[in-house]
Design a protein around this motif. Structure first.
Motif, PDB file in Angstrom:
ATOM      1  N   PRO A 131      55.061  56.888  59.634  1.00 35.86           N
ATOM      2  CA  PRO A 131      54.010  56.056  59.058  1.00 35.86           C
ATOM      3  C   PRO A 131      52.635  56.727  59.168  1.00 35.86           C
ATOM      4  O   PRO A 131      52.294  57.331  60.197  1.00 35.86           O
ATOM      5  CB  PRO A 131      54.080  54.778  59.899  1.00 35.86           C
ATOM      6  CG  PRO A 131      55.490  54.732  60.403  1.00 35.86           C
ATOM      7  CD  PRO A 131      55.865  56.169  60.638  1.00 35.86           C
ATOM      8  N   ILE A 132      51.880  56.633  58.092  1.00 38.41           N
ATOM      9  CA  ILE A 132      50.502  57.154  58.098  1.00 38.41           C
ATOM     10  C   ILE A 132      49.637  56.157  58.861  1.00 38.41           C
ATOM     11  O   ILE A 132      49.608  54.965  58.551  1.00 38.41           O
ATOM     12  CB  ILE A 132      49.976  57.329  56.669  1.00 38.41           C
ATOM     13  CG1 ILE A 132      50.875  58.301  55.884  1.00 38.41           C
ATOM     14  CG2 ILE A 132      48.542  57.822  56.674  1.00 38.41           C
ATOM     15  CD1 ILE A 132      50.522  58.386  54.400  1.00 38.41           C
ATOM     16  N   TYR A 145      47.492  44.147  61.174  1.00 35.25           N
ATOM     17  CA  TYR A 145      47.748  45.585  60.986  1.00 35.25           C
ATOM     18  C   TYR A 145      47.513  46.278  62.321  1.00 35.25           C
ATOM     19  O   TYR A 145      46.480  46.080  62.979  1.00 35.25           O
ATOM     20  CB  TYR A 145      46.817  46.170  59.919  1.00 35.25           C
ATOM     21  CG  TYR A 145      47.017  47.659  59.725  1.00 35.25           C
ATOM     22  CD1 TYR A 145      48.044  48.143  58.928  1.00 35.25           C
ATOM     23  CD2 TYR A 145      46.182  48.580  60.367  1.00 35.25           C
ATOM     24  CE1 TYR A 145      48.245  49.501  58.758  1.00 35.25           C
ATOM     25  CE2 TYR A 145      46.376  49.943  60.207  1.00 35.25           C
ATOM     26  CZ  TYR A 145      47.398  50.392  59.401  1.00 35.25           C
ATOM     27  OH  TYR A 145      47.594  51.746  59.240  1.00 35.25           O
ATOM     28  N   ASP A 146      48.482  47.125  62.701  1.00 41.13           N
ATOM     29  CA  ASP A 146      48.418  47.819  63.991  1.00 41.13           C
ATOM     30  C   ASP A 146      47.981  49.273  63.750  1.00 41.13           C
ATOM     31  O   ASP A 146      48.737  50.059  63.170  1.00 41.13           O
ATOM     32  CB  ASP A 146      49.785  47.771  64.669  1.00 41.13           C
ATOM     33  CG  ASP A 146      49.746  48.287  66.112  1.00 41.13           C
ATOM     34  OD1 ASP A 146      48.709  48.865  66.511  1.00 41.13           O
ATOM     35  OD2 ASP A 146      50.770  48.119  66.809  1.00 41.13           O
ATOM     36  N   GLY A 150      50.336  52.218  62.521  1.00 41.48           N
ATOM     37  CA  GLY A 150      50.142  52.344  61.079  1.00 41.48           C
ATOM     38  C   GLY A 150      50.956  51.333  60.278  1.00 41.48           C
ATOM     39  O   GLY A 150      51.110  51.496  59.065  1.00 41.48           O
ATOM     40  N   LYS A 151      51.453  50.275  60.943  1.00 45.50           N
ATOM     41  CA  LYS A 151      52.293  49.289  60.258  1.00 45.50           C
ATOM     42  C   LYS A 151      51.617  47.911  60.205  1.00 45.50           C
ATOM     43  O   LYS A 151      50.917  47.507  61.138  1.00 45.50           O
ATOM     44  CB  LYS A 151      53.643  49.151  60.972  1.00 45.50           C
ATOM     45  CG  LYS A 151      54.501  50.406  60.938  1.00 45.50           C
ATOM     46  CD  LYS A 151      55.820  50.179  61.645  1.00 45.50           C
ATOM     47  CE  LYS A 151      56.711  51.411  61.613  1.00 45.50           C
ATOM     48  NZ  LYS A 151      58.026  51.180  62.268  1.00 45.50           N
ATOM     49  N   ASP A 211      58.791  41.055  59.329  1.00 47.70           N
ATOM     50  CA  ASP A 211      58.911  42.231  58.460  1.00 47.70           C
ATOM     51  C   ASP A 211      57.700  43.148  58.637  1.00 47.70           C
ATOM     52  O   ASP A 211      56.566  42.676  58.846  1.00 47.70           O
ATOM     53  CB  ASP A 211      59.016  41.804  56.993  1.00 47.70           C
ATOM     54  CG  ASP A 211      60.373  41.185  56.654  1.00 47.70           C
ATOM     55  OD1 ASP A 211      61.287  41.306  57.476  1.00 47.70           O
ATOM     56  OD2 ASP A 211      60.491  40.581  55.562  1.00 47.70           O
ATOM     57  N   GLU A 212      57.932  44.482  58.510  1.00 46.56           N
ATOM     58  CA  GLU A 212      56.859  45.466  58.629  1.00 46.56           C
ATOM     59  C   GLU A 212      56.727  46.245  57.319  1.00 46.56           C
ATOM     60  O   GLU A 212      57.709  46.520  56.632  1.00 46.56           O
ATOM     61  CB  GLU A 212      57.149  46.438  59.779  1.00 46.56           C
ATOM     62  CG  GLU A 212      57.100  45.790  61.155  1.00 46.56           C
ATOM     63  CD  GLU A 212      57.423  46.785  62.271  1.00 46.56           C
ATOM     64  OE1 GLU A 212      56.777  46.718  63.335  1.00 46.56           O
ATOM     65  OE2 GLU A 212      58.320  47.625  62.063  1.00 46.56           O
TER      66      GLU A 212
END
Length: 248
Positions: A131-132, A145-146, A150-151, A211-212
């Motif tokens: 993940p970016i 948003y974490d 990045g999710k 869900d992510e």
């Protein structure tokens, strides 16, 4: 004949007619007397009835009499037959607007579910196949948003909108938007030398709680030309359109 004898004869001739007329007047009977120097006859028979006279003229109207007492109500009559349907009337003119009613009491505010984020890239270039991590925060009030992973984590089940706008520099870009470890969308941009390009994408997704969603470079390291500096940004955003009605 002359002399006294002739004068006397003339005088006698003048007086004689006068005496005769006086005598005749004295002999006429008086009709008012029952019997005047002769015998009266027997009374006659009554005459026949005469013909009726003509009707007289109408007399004048008399004074109006007093109002009589009201009579007893008669029995109800039978219902009449139904008449033909009448012609429809013309619509009336619109009435004047009514008076504005009084302001009602303030109700309780409905609870509004909120979930949104908008972040930007600070590291360059991002590593592929993970993940970016967009660490520049534009908006993340709910903290869904974490930045460390990045999710985006779904806390409210519903329909979401996601979009990304990426600056491309030095290398080609291949990027995907993932949902629960599965790529949903793909975007590819071929870098043109000595130029700065843009790559973007957007999607509507239904998410369940837990869900992510994230962005990730796919392929080898030659496809991670996502760039950001003080005048160029690469951004990622998402927000809840409306929650599920069954759960909320």
């Amino acid at each position: 004949m002359r002399g006294p004898a002739g004068f006397l004869l003339c005088l006698l001739l003048l007086v004689a007619p006068y005496c005769t007329e006086v005598a005749a007047q004295d002999d006429e009977p008086d009709p008012k007397m029952p019997c005047a120097k002769w015998m009266g006859g027997a009374p006659g028979y009554p005459g026949h009835n005469g013909l009726p006279g003509r009707d007289g003229k109408d007399g004048r109207d008399g004074l109006k009499g007093e109002k009589g007492e009201e009579g007893a109500q008669g029995p109800k009559g039978d219902a009449g037959t139904m008449g033909n349907r009448g012609v429809a009337g013309f619509p009336g003119a619109p009435g004047l607007p009514g008076i504005t009613g009084e302001k009602g009491q303030k109700g309780e505010a409905a609870f509004v579910h909120r979930s949104a984020f908008s972040v930007g890239l600070t590291e360059k270039p991002p590593a592929p196949n993970i993940p970016i991590r967009f660490s520049k925060i534009f908006y993340n009030e709910q903290g869904h948003y974490d930045t460390s992973t990045g999710k985006f984590l779904c806390n409210i089940p519903g329909t979401y909108y996601f979009a990304y706008h990426l600056t491309v520099y030095l290398s080609d870009v291949k990027v995907s938007l993932y949902k629960k470890d599965k790529a949903v969308t793909f975007t590819y941009d071929q870098f043109q030398k000595n130029n700065v390009d843009q790559a973007s994408g957007s999607v509507l997704l239904h998410l369940s709680s837990g869900d992510e969603v994230w962005l990730q470079v796919y392929g080898n390291g030659n496809n991670n030309g996502i760039y950001a500096d003080n005048v160029n940004d690469s951004t990622f955003m998402g927000f809840l359109l409306y929650p599920d009605s069954d759960d909320h």
